[in-house]
Scaffold this active site. Sequence first.
Site, PDB file in Angstrom:
ATOM      1  CD  GLU A 108      15.447  -2.188  23.936  1.00  0.00           C
ATOM      2  OE1 GLU A 108      14.321  -1.678  24.077  1.00  0.00           O
ATOM      3  OE2 GLU A 108      16.285  -1.780  23.106  1.00  0.00           O
ATOM      4  CD  GLU A 128      17.964   2.056  25.464  1.00  0.00           C
ATOM      5  OE1 GLU A 128      18.015   0.964  24.877  1.00  0.00           O
ATOM      6  OE2 GLU A 128      17.981   2.157  26.717  1.00  0.00           O
TER       7      GLU A 128
END
Length: 248
Positions: A108, A128
Site C-alpha cells: 500500500e 490481509e
Amino acid sequence: MDGALRLERQHDRVVATLDRPEKRNAIDRATIDALHELCAELEAEPRILILTGAGGVFASGADIAELRERRADDARRGINANAFVRVAELPMPVIAAVDGYALGGGAELAYAADVRLGTPSLKMGNPETGLGILAAAGASWRLKEIVGDARAIELLLTGRTVGAEEALAIGLVSSLHEPDELLPAAHAVADRIARNDPAATMATKRVFRAPREAHPAVDLEEQAVLFESPEKLRRMTEFLEKRERRRG
C-alpha cells in the site's frame, strides 16, 4: 536519520530507505511517525521522493505484532492510511524502488507512489483477508486505479502474491531492474523529472489527481498560472533559439 527510516537528502530529492532489517522492514508506528516528519519537510520544501527498502526487501507488511493489539478506535484513526495519503499528496513526484517483498502495508505504501520500479525478485500483494482484516491503507481504492477493477478485486479477494513479470505486465510496476541497478534506475527517473520545470511538474501532479468532474476547469486554471510564469517564457525562448540554431 531515524531508526526506522534512513534519509539521504539532495538539493532536488530525498531518498528514504525503510530500515528495520530484523523485521524485514515491517511498517510500525515509528515508521509512520518518521514518514509524517518527512512529509512535513517535503511539503515545506518540495523535492522528489525516492522510497526504497534495505536488505533486499521493500516492506514485508505492517507490523503484525502491533496490528494484533489495535482495536476499533485505532482502525478509525487510520494510522497507516493517513500517512500513505500524505505521501501520495506530496507536491513533487514519489518514486518507489521496490526490491523483494512488498506485502500488505508495504504494498500500500508502494501504491501511494506516482512511479514504481521493481526487481526480478519482486513479490507484491495484499494478504490481509487471510489475517482477518482488509487492506484499508490504500489498496481498496488505489489498486484499481493502477491495474483496473477486475484485476484489483481478484487480487484483494484471493490475497495472492504477484511476481515481477506479472507486476510488469499489469502495470503495477513500470520497469524491472537487477537489484544493484534499481536505485540508479530510480535516480534516472528522478533526473528526468528534475530537468523539467518544478512548477509545471507540481501542477501536472495536482491536475492528474483531481476528480474527473473537476476537468477541464482545473487544467485550465493551472495552465493560466503557468502561462504567466517567467520560467515558461525562458524555456520556450530557449527551445525556439535552439531550433533556429539547428536550422542555421
